[in-house]
Scaffold this active site. Structure first.
Site, PDB file in Angstrom:
ATOM      1  N   SER A   1      -2.882  -7.579   3.197  1.00  0.00           N
ATOM      2  CA  SER A   1      -3.107  -7.487   4.646  1.00  0.00           C
ATOM      3  C   SER A   1      -3.385  -8.874   5.212  1.00  0.00           C
ATOM      4  O   SER A   1      -3.010  -9.179   6.352  1.00  0.00           O
ATOM      5  CB  SER A   1      -4.285  -6.547   4.931  1.00  0.00           C
ATOM      6  OG  SER A   1      -3.982  -5.258   4.459  1.00  0.00           O
TER       7      SER A   1
ATOM      8  N   ARG B   1      -2.206  -6.106  -8.323  1.00  0.00           N
ATOM      9  CA  ARG B   1      -1.083  -7.006  -8.047  1.00  0.00           C
ATOM     10  C   ARG B   1      -0.977  -8.104  -9.098  1.00  0.00           C
ATOM     11  O   ARG B   1       0.089  -8.427  -9.572  1.00  0.00           O
ATOM     12  CB  ARG B   1      -1.254  -7.654  -6.672  1.00  0.00           C
ATOM     13  CG  ARG B   1      -0.975  -6.721  -5.533  1.00  0.00           C
ATOM     14  CD  ARG B   1      -1.422  -7.305  -4.249  1.00  0.00           C
ATOM     15  NE  ARG B   1      -2.853  -7.572  -4.297  1.00  0.00           N
ATOM     16  CZ  ARG B   1      -3.604  -7.855  -3.269  1.00  0.00           C
ATOM     17  NH1 ARG B   1      -3.077  -7.953  -2.082  1.00  0.00           N
ATOM     18  NH2 ARG B   1      -4.900  -8.056  -3.406  1.00  0.00           N
TER      19      ARG B   1
ATOM     20  N   LYS C   1     -15.199  -8.295   4.600  1.00  0.00           N
ATOM     21  CA  LYS C   1     -14.032  -8.549   5.457  1.00  0.00           C
ATOM     22  C   LYS C   1     -14.325  -8.200   6.920  1.00  0.00           C
ATOM     23  O   LYS C   1     -15.011  -7.212   7.183  1.00  0.00           O
ATOM     24  CB  LYS C   1     -12.834  -7.712   4.980  1.00  0.00           C
ATOM     25  CG  LYS C   1     -12.301  -8.124   3.625  1.00  0.00           C
ATOM     26  CD  LYS C   1     -11.099  -7.282   3.235  1.00  0.00           C
ATOM     27  CE  LYS C   1     -10.566  -7.665   1.865  1.00  0.00           C
ATOM     28  NZ  LYS C   1      -9.537  -6.717   1.389  1.00  0.00           N
TER      29      LYS C   1
ATOM     30  N   HIS D   1       0.843  -1.203   0.000  1.00  0.00           N
ATOM     31  CA  HIS D   1       0.000   0.000   0.000  1.00  0.00           C
ATOM     32  C   HIS D   1       0.880   1.254   0.000  1.00  0.00           C
ATOM     33  O   HIS D   1       0.620   2.218  -0.740  1.00  0.00           O
ATOM     34  CB  HIS D   1      -0.870   0.058   1.266  1.00  0.00           C
ATOM     35  CG  HIS D   1      -1.906  -1.021   1.391  1.00  0.00           C
ATOM     36  ND1 HIS D   1      -2.098  -1.746   2.543  1.00  0.00           N
ATOM     37  CD2 HIS D   1      -2.827  -1.482   0.505  1.00  0.00           C
ATOM     38  CE1 HIS D   1      -3.088  -2.604   2.375  1.00  0.00           C
ATOM     39  NE2 HIS D   1      -3.548  -2.474   1.135  1.00  0.00           N
TER      40      HIS D   1
HETATM   41  O1  PNS Z   1      -8.741  -3.041   0.434  1.00  0.00           O
HETATM   42  P1  PNS Z   1     -10.031  -3.554  -0.138  1.00  0.00           P
HETATM   43  O2  PNS Z   1     -10.786  -4.367   0.894  1.00  0.00           O
HETATM   44  O3  PNS Z   1      -9.844  -4.307  -1.424  1.00  0.00           O
HETATM   45  O4  PNS Z   1     -10.900  -2.249  -0.497  1.00  0.00           O
HETATM   46  C1  PNS Z   1     -12.217  -2.365  -0.990  1.00  0.00           C
HETATM   47  C2  PNS Z   1     -12.974  -1.049  -0.767  1.00  0.00           C
HETATM   48  C3  PNS Z   1     -13.037  -0.734   0.736  1.00  0.00           C
HETATM   49  C4  PNS Z   1     -12.283   0.074  -1.498  1.00  0.00           C
HETATM   50  C5  PNS Z   1     -14.426  -1.248  -1.343  1.00  0.00           C
HETATM   51  O5  PNS Z   1     -15.069  -2.294  -0.658  1.00  0.00           O
HETATM   52  C6  PNS Z   1     -15.238   0.035  -1.261  1.00  0.00           C
HETATM   53  O6  PNS Z   1     -15.119   0.887  -2.113  1.00  0.00           O
HETATM   54  N1  PNS Z   1     -16.056   0.153  -0.188  1.00  0.00           N
HETATM   55  C7  PNS Z   1     -16.888   1.328   0.020  1.00  0.00           C
HETATM   56  C8  PNS Z   1     -18.350   1.027  -0.339  1.00  0.00           C
HETATM   57  C9  PNS Z   1     -18.572   1.160  -1.827  1.00  0.00           C
HETATM   58  O7  PNS Z   1     -18.459   2.222  -2.416  1.00  0.00           O
HETATM   59  N2  PNS Z   1     -18.909   0.033  -2.475  1.00  0.00           N
HETATM   60  C10 PNS Z   1     -19.220   0.033  -3.899  1.00  0.00           C
HETATM   61  C11 PNS Z   1     -18.052  -0.412  -4.735  1.00  0.00           C
HETATM   62  S1  PNS Z   1     -18.498  -1.943  -5.433  1.00  0.00           S
END
Ligand code: PNS
Length: 165
Positions: free
Chosen positions: A128, A90, A41, A17
């Site tokens: 993570s 990645r 998660k 990150h």
């Molecule tokens: O590190 P991650 O878990 O891959 O991040 C995913 C994240 C938190 C960026 C994604 O779940 C997100 O954007 N969450 C906020 C809610 C949202 O906007 N969801 C719609 C996107 S499908």
């Protein structure tokens, strides 16, 4: 002023990150690293703790801000005047889900573009989840997380293990 958002769970922030943050911060006037909720998660750290660990890790980047939002990314970006989302890619395994999220986010907020940065080859294996697994087995975390937060990850893992018996 160009403003971009780098969203994620950051549970906890990894060196992968941090590498994306460093590179993205060079491309925009301001980069907002936003801790967000991924409903798939469960957390090792609470969102306020993740924000604190991130703030400590990005202190040296003057144009990087750390924030938290429990809402939709598309709405948060509008609120903050950002029209770019930065994501790290990645491997091919990341691609499908990331493109799906990029398309949904643009549907919700047509001004919002997602830009992907290819992970440094040093960190293609890192996540993570891997960090948590390494911490569980007492491995040295120096190659995985910023040195500022190693002790926090080790301590939390010990606390969780004590709690689980
Ligand atoms: O590190 P991650 O878990 O891959 O991040 C995913 C994240 C938190 C960026 C994604 O779940 C997100 O954007 N969450 C906020 C809610 C949202 O906007 N969801 C719609 C996107 S499908």
């Amino acid at each position: 002023m160009s403003v971009a958002i780098y969203p994620g769970s950051f549970d906890p922030v990894t060196l992968g990150h941090l590498n994306i943050i460093k590179r993205a911060a060079r491309c925009f006037d301001k980069l907002i690293v936003c801790v967000m909720v991924n409903s798939n998660k469960t957390g090792m750290f609470t969102p306020p703790e993740r924000v604190e660990l991130l703030r400590r890790s990005v202190k040296r980047f003057p144009n990087v801000e750390v924030d938290f939002s429990s809402g939709l990314l598309a709405a948060y970006a509008k609120e903050r005047g950002a029209n770019v989302v930065v994501k790290g890619l990645r491997a091919v395994s990341d691609y499908e889900q990331e493109v799906q999220m990029a398309v949904i986010n643009r549907k919700l907020n047509p001004e919002l573009e997602t830009m992907f940065l290819a992970s440094s080859e040093k960190y293609t294996y890192l996540s993570s989840t891997i960090v948590k697994e390494m911490a569980r087995y007492g491995a040295c975390l120096g190659e995985f997380v910023p040195r500022e937060i190693i002790a926090d990850v080790e301590r939390r893992m010990r606390e969780l293990e004590r709690k689980d018996g």
